[in-house]
Design an enzyme around this catalytic site. Structure first.
Site, PDB file in Angstrom:
ATOM      1  N   GLY A  53       0.833  -1.189   0.000  1.00 25.99           N
ATOM      2  CA  GLY A  53       0.000   0.000   0.000  1.00 25.99           C
ATOM      3  C   GLY A  53       0.870   1.242   0.000  1.00 25.99           C
ATOM      4  N   GLN A  58       3.239   9.933   1.369  1.00 22.99           N
ATOM      5  CA  GLN A  58       4.506   9.190   1.435  1.00 22.99           C
ATOM      6  C   GLN A  58       5.421   9.500   0.257  1.00 22.99           C
ATOM      7  OE1 GLN A  58       2.378   5.240   2.177  1.00 22.99           O
ATOM      8  NE2 GLN A  58       4.270   4.990   3.313  1.00 22.99           N
ATOM      9  N   CYS A 101       5.708  -0.127   7.300  1.00 18.29           N
ATOM     10  CA  CYS A 101       5.382   1.069   6.520  1.00 18.29           C
ATOM     11  C   CYS A 101       6.595   1.476   5.691  1.00 18.29           C
ATOM     12  CB  CYS A 101       4.989   2.199   7.471  1.00 18.29           C
ATOM     13  SG  CYS A 101       4.554   3.734   6.640  1.00 18.29           S
ATOM     14  N   LEU A 102       6.367   1.800   4.414  1.00 19.01           N
ATOM     15  CA  LEU A 102       7.484   2.205   3.549  1.00 19.01           C
ATOM     16  C   LEU A 102       8.156   3.484   4.056  1.00 19.01           C
ATOM     17  CD1 LEU A 102       5.977   1.461   0.012  1.00 19.01           C
ATOM     18  CD2 LEU A 102       7.810   0.206   1.172  1.00 19.01           C
ATOM     19  N   HIS A 143      -4.726   1.797   7.366  1.00 17.91           N
ATOM     20  CA  HIS A 143      -3.348   2.307   7.476  1.00 17.91           C
ATOM     21  C   HIS A 143      -3.136   3.432   6.451  1.00 17.91           C
ATOM     22  CE1 HIS A 143       1.197   1.362   7.826  1.00 17.91           C
ATOM     23  NE2 HIS A 143       1.118   2.226   6.823  1.00 17.91           N
ATOM     24  N   GLU A 144      -3.612   3.230   5.209  1.00 15.91           N
ATOM     25  CA  GLU A 144      -3.397   4.238   4.159  1.00 15.91           C
ATOM     26  C   GLU A 144      -4.235   5.493   4.397  1.00 15.91           C
ATOM     27  OE1 GLU A 144      -0.849   3.713   2.583  1.00 15.91           O
ATOM     28  OE2 GLU A 144      -0.708   1.545   2.882  1.00 15.91           O
ATOM     29  N   HIS A 147      -2.640   7.690   6.812  1.00 14.16           N
ATOM     30  CA  HIS A 147      -1.584   8.523   6.214  1.00 14.16           C
ATOM     31  C   HIS A 147      -2.154   9.850   5.703  1.00 14.16           C
ATOM     32  CE1 HIS A 147       2.212   6.390   6.201  1.00 14.16           C
ATOM     33  NE2 HIS A 147       1.686   5.290   5.710  1.00 14.16           N
TER      34      HIS A 147
END
Ligand code: ZN
Length: 188
Positions: A53, A58, A101-102, A143-144, A147
């Site tokens: 994701g 990000q 997480c990236l 989660h997204e 963000h």
């Protein structure tokens, strides 16, 4: 007013403690070519970095856009690209997943969230859609969307653990930067 996305720049992952990760993203006004292309490039960036994701903040863009593909390597796709996603319903039942997480590389923690949800969004063609999700996809959507509101998965763990995880990332990033500054190649 959001500046048009600059294609020539490419998409760069933003890592904690980059302040862009703590800002609230603005809704997409309408689906145009620029936004559609941006969504495809986000998906590409997500795959390149082996993520499941990715949210626009990000990559430094404060737009309410997220992309996902939670399928494993055996059965890839279908990818989901969502503009202005919102959660319409959440289950009482919970689900726990060891999230990463990236933007917080190398760190993982168990996060408990609603197990099922229904979300509304606009797809890459500008069409209004609804989706029901459970387990990993449900956690991923939450989660997204977090963000887009400046919330990170480490906000769900204790302050002690959060500080430890962020410190580890800072250390790794500093080491990588030092190595990049010293190419160690031939010097004349
Ligand atoms: Zn993330």
């Amino acid at each position: 007013m959001i500046a048009p996305y600059n294609d020539a720049m490419g998409l760069k992952l933003h890592i904690v403690p980059d302040p862009v990760l703590r800002k609230v993203a603005a809704p997409v006004a309408g689906m145009d070519k620029d936004t559609a292309r941006f969504m495809h490039e986000m998906l590409e960036t997500m795959y390149e970095n082996r993520g499941i994701g990715l949210a626009a903040p990000q990559v430094g863009e404060l737009r309410r856009v997220i992309v996902m593909d939670v399928a494993d390597e055996q059965k890839s796709g279908p990818a989901l690209m969502m503009a202005n996603p919102e959660i319409l319903w959440r289950s009482e039942e919970r689900f726990t997943y060891n999230e990463g997480c990236l933007s917080i590389p190398g760190q993982f923690a168990e996060v408990t969230r609603p197990k099922r949800l229904r979300a509304g969004f606009y797809d890459v063609g500008g069409k209004r859609r609804e989706i029901e999700a459970e387990d990993l996809l449900s956690s991923c959507i939450q989660h997204e969307i977090d963000h887009l509101n400046g919330v990170l998965f480490v906000d769900y763990v204790s302050k002690l653990k959060r500080d430890m995880m962020l410190k580890r990332v800072a250390k790794t990033q500093a080491r990588a930067a030092a190595e990049a500054a010293e190419p160690g190649g031939r010097v004349f």
